[in-house]
Enzyme design. Structure first.
Site, PDB file in Angstrom:
ATOM      1  NE  ARG A 122      65.243   2.713  14.536  1.00 36.29           N
ATOM      2  CZ  ARG A 122      64.849   3.972  14.910  1.00 36.29           C
ATOM      3  NH1 ARG A 122      63.938   4.307  15.645  1.00 36.29           N
ATOM      4  NH2 ARG A 122      65.480   4.959  14.228  1.00 36.29           N
ATOM      5  CD  GLN A 127      72.299   1.758  19.334  1.00 37.60           C
ATOM      6  OE1 GLN A 127      73.552   1.933  19.608  1.00 37.60           O
ATOM      7  NE2 GLN A 127      71.284   2.246  20.073  1.00 37.60           N
ATOM      8  CG  ASP A 130      68.760   3.323  12.952  1.00 36.55           C
ATOM      9  OD1 ASP A 130      68.380   3.888  11.818  1.00 36.55           O
ATOM     10  OD2 ASP A 130      68.419   2.901  13.759  1.00 36.55           O
ATOM     11  CB  SER A 133      69.628   6.603  14.641  1.00 35.90           C
ATOM     12  OG  SER A 133      68.917   5.760  15.157  1.00 35.90           O
ATOM     13  CE1 TYR A 228      60.910   3.611  15.361  1.00 34.51           C
ATOM     14  CE2 TYR A 228      60.766   1.341  14.977  1.00 34.51           C
ATOM     15  CZ  TYR A 228      61.273   2.186  14.677  1.00 34.51           C
ATOM     16  OH  TYR A 228      62.404   2.466  13.730  1.00 34.51           O
TER      17      TYR A 228
HETATM   18  P1  NAD Z   1      60.153   7.836  15.911  1.00 35.01           P
HETATM   19  O1  NAD Z   1      60.882   8.919  15.044  1.00 35.01           O
HETATM   20  O2  NAD Z   1      59.357   6.762  15.576  1.00 35.01           O
HETATM   21  O3  NAD Z   1      59.317   8.627  17.148  1.00 35.01           O
HETATM   22  C1  NAD Z   1      59.718   9.871  17.831  1.00 35.01           C
HETATM   23  C2  NAD Z   1      59.017   9.886  19.172  1.00 35.01           C
HETATM   24  O4  NAD Z   1      57.984  10.025  19.221  1.00 35.01           O
HETATM   25  C3  NAD Z   1      59.438   8.581  19.935  1.00 35.01           C
HETATM   26  O5  NAD Z   1      60.071   8.848  21.005  1.00 35.01           O
HETATM   27  C4  NAD Z   1      57.783   8.151  20.192  1.00 35.01           C
HETATM   28  O6  NAD Z   1      57.832   7.431  21.692  1.00 35.01           O
HETATM   29  C5  NAD Z   1      57.361   9.365  20.292  1.00 35.01           C
HETATM   30  N1  NAD Z   1      55.567   9.418  20.162  1.00 35.01           N
HETATM   31  C6  NAD Z   1      55.183   8.558  19.290  1.00 35.01           C
HETATM   32  N2  NAD Z   1      53.689   9.023  19.619  1.00 35.01           N
HETATM   33  C7  NAD Z   1      53.682   9.800  20.535  1.00 35.01           C
HETATM   34  C8  NAD Z   1      52.706  10.690  21.129  1.00 35.01           C
HETATM   35  N3  NAD Z   1      51.414  10.373  20.980  1.00 35.01           N
HETATM   36  N4  NAD Z   1      52.904  11.644  21.910  1.00 35.01           N
HETATM   37  C9  NAD Z   1      54.216  11.790  22.398  1.00 35.01           C
HETATM   38  N5  NAD Z   1      55.261  11.252  21.702  1.00 35.01           N
HETATM   39  C10 NAD Z   1      55.082  10.180  21.025  1.00 35.01           C
HETATM   40  O7  NAD Z   1      60.978   7.080  17.158  1.00 35.01           O
HETATM   41  P2  NAD Z   1      62.857   7.134  17.049  1.00 35.01           P
HETATM   42  O8  NAD Z   1      63.357   8.391  17.456  1.00 35.01           O
HETATM   43  O9  NAD Z   1      63.239   6.836  15.538  1.00 35.01           O
HETATM   44  O10 NAD Z   1      63.060   6.013  18.062  1.00 35.01           O
HETATM   45  C11 NAD Z   1      62.440   5.559  18.889  1.00 35.01           C
HETATM   46  C12 NAD Z   1      63.041   4.391  19.841  1.00 35.01           C
HETATM   47  O11 NAD Z   1      64.012   3.449  19.178  1.00 35.01           O
HETATM   48  C13 NAD Z   1      64.025   5.226  20.903  1.00 35.01           C
HETATM   49  O12 NAD Z   1      64.045   4.458  21.970  1.00 35.01           O
HETATM   50  C14 NAD Z   1      65.415   4.965  20.449  1.00 35.01           C
HETATM   51  O13 NAD Z   1      66.312   4.962  21.416  1.00 35.01           O
HETATM   52  C15 NAD Z   1      65.110   3.585  19.705  1.00 35.01           C
HETATM   53  N6  NAD Z   1      66.135   3.359  18.695  1.00 35.01           N
HETATM   54  C16 NAD Z   1      66.751   2.430  18.870  1.00 35.01           C
HETATM   55  C17 NAD Z   1      67.940   2.109  17.911  1.00 35.01           C
HETATM   56  C18 NAD Z   1      68.743   0.719  17.985  1.00 35.01           C
HETATM   57  O14 NAD Z   1      68.918   0.054  18.953  1.00 35.01           O
HETATM   58  N7  NAD Z   1      69.528   0.347  16.704  1.00 35.01           N
HETATM   59  C19 NAD Z   1      68.052   2.809  16.949  1.00 35.01           C
HETATM   60  C20 NAD Z   1      67.139   3.940  16.851  1.00 35.01           C
HETATM   61  C21 NAD Z   1      66.384   4.211  17.748  1.00 35.01           C
END
Ligand code: NAD
Length: 376
Positions: A122, A127, A130, A133, A228
């Site tokens: 990530r 991106q 990915d 995403s 994460y």
């Molecule tokens: P994910 O599917 O692992 O989780 C979904 C969401 O659930 C996350 O925001 C997490 O903080 C939240 N979560 C976990 N436990 C929780 C709890 N107990 N209560 C409430 N919320 C909770 O995560 P995701 O959507 O795949 O992505 C997470 C992060 O990664 C984001 O900041 C996203 O912007 C980042 N990201 C970066 C890239 C990149 O730079 N290439 C690509 C994708 C995502």
């Protein structure tokens, strides 16, 4: 260089790894493409559309992969499908290696080089490759439509000759990629929105979508280096449940998306919370496949608990195969280009963190993913 596109064999999978637009792009780079007959049919892409962009159609899996350098798919192959892959070929797909040990073992033993796009690091540069995403974007959008469809209510405020309708209240738990897309979709439908995430960094993003961010002092940094969420302590989790309980009782539609990589999903909605909700409201649990965020969720089913519907959809991206495939294909084409050098030939440079980050099997060894012990 030659890329082969396999038809998915899982009857519940309607996506395809590469769409005709992807063929057009690869052909311009002098990469030949062979597509298995009807590979894109369920997603709305006919063989003639692939041919129109210069691809060749092959009648079955074995003739599709014959002589290909790179083989692409959406889901992991079944163990029985590994036989159509030859030693040295590069398979690019979503693999979930720790959940598919038999397949990983078969791919390793067959000498296939396996690139698991779901392990994409990530980092900003990655991106565009990915798939977690892109497919979470589809799931977040579709979850809102499922929720809106499950309740006997309008989501927007309406002022009509037959009276005024108050806007529905919605709640999104977990504001990562899927959660933010759910909020954007609820917004388009005119609903009132609240959202919660353990990563305070998302507060600004939630508010910029017009939602109220539910705040609590967790007194700890709950975001890891990869962006994460970390698992909460018992005390933090109890505080979180209290906060959610206060918001959920008057919510009409709830979408939950919370995940902790490599673990079962955290429980954010207890049975008591469901019982505090109004009959006729709905919860759409996007974490159903990893155990669910709601205590009552059953993966692949809709549970009616005292009039509150708890939906546990699985593989939502496959229910929107046209755009889900288009986005997957874009990620995949970008990844194929990442494997080429300036001269246009395949070059697996293990100094490239994208390639080394996703490679699971190479030259009959495991490079990344399950340990030797796990594989037996
Ligand atoms: P994910 O599917 O692992 O989780 C979904 C969401 O659930 C996350 O925001 C997490 O903080 C939240 N979560 C976990 N436990 C929780 C709890 N107990 N209560 C409430 N919320 C909770 O995560 P995701 O959507 O795949 O992505 C997470 C992060 O990664 C984001 O900041 C996203 O912007 C980042 N990201 C970066 C890239 C990149 O730079 N290439 C690509 C994708 C995502």
């Amino acid at each position: 260089m030659k890329v082969a596109v396999l038809k998915e064999t899982n009857p519940n999978e309607s996506r395809v790894g590469l769409v005709p637009e992807g063929v057009k792009f690869l052909m311009k780079k002098e990469i030949q493409v062979v597509v298995e007959k009807d590979a894109g049919l369920d997603a709305g892409f006919l063989d003639s559309m692939y041919e129109g962009e210069g691809a060749t159609i092959a009648p079955d899996a074995a003739s599709t992969t014959a002589g290909a350098d790179v083989v692409v798919k959406v889901l992991p192959p079944a163990v029985t499908e590994v036989g159509v892959l030859a030693a040295g070929q590069i398979l690019v797909c979503s693999l979930q290696p720790s959940a598919n040990l038999d397949v990983v073992r078969a791919l390793r033993d067959a000498g296939v080089t396996t690139m698991a796009l779901d392990l994409m690091p990530r980092i900003t540069r990655a991106q565009t490759m990915d798939i977690l995403s892109s497919q979470a974007t589809v799931a977040g959008y579709k979850a809102v439509l499922l929720g809106a469809n499950a309740v006997g209510k309008f989501l927007p405020m309406l002022t009509t000759a037959a009276g005024t309708i108050r806007p529905a209240k919605t709640l999104v738990l977990g504001a990562g990629v899927a959660g933010l897309q759910a909020l954007a979709t609820f917004r388009r439908l005119g609903a009132r929105m609240e959202a919660f995430d353990v990563r305070p960094a998302v507060k600004e993003q939630v508010e910029s979508l017009g939602a109220k961010f539910l705040e609590m002092d967790l007194s700890a940094d709950l975001e890891d280096e990869g962006g994460y969420a970390k698992e909460l302590s018992k005390d933090q989790h109890e505080k979180e449940l209290e906060l959610i309980a206060g918001s959920i009782r008057d919510a009409d539609v709830v979408v939950t998306t919370a995940q902790i990589p490599g673990r079962t999903a955290p429980i954010l909605i207890t049975r008591e919370m469901v019982e505090s909700m109004k009959p006729g409201s709905a919860i759409v649990d996007l974490a159903a496949e990893t155990g669910g965020n709601c205590e009552l969720t059953k993966a692949g089913e809709t549970v009616n608990h005292g009039g509150v519907l708890v939906l546990g959809p699985v593989n939502l991206p496959a229910s929107m195969p046209y755009h889900a495939s288009q986005m997957f294909s874009k990620n995949l084409v970008t990844f194929v280009m990442e494997m080429r050098n300036k001269e246009g030939s395949l070059n697996l440079d293990w100094g490239n963190e994208v390639l080394s980050g996703v490679c699971v099997t190479f030259q009959r060894e495991i490079r990344h993913g399950p340990t030797r012990e796990a594989l037996g």
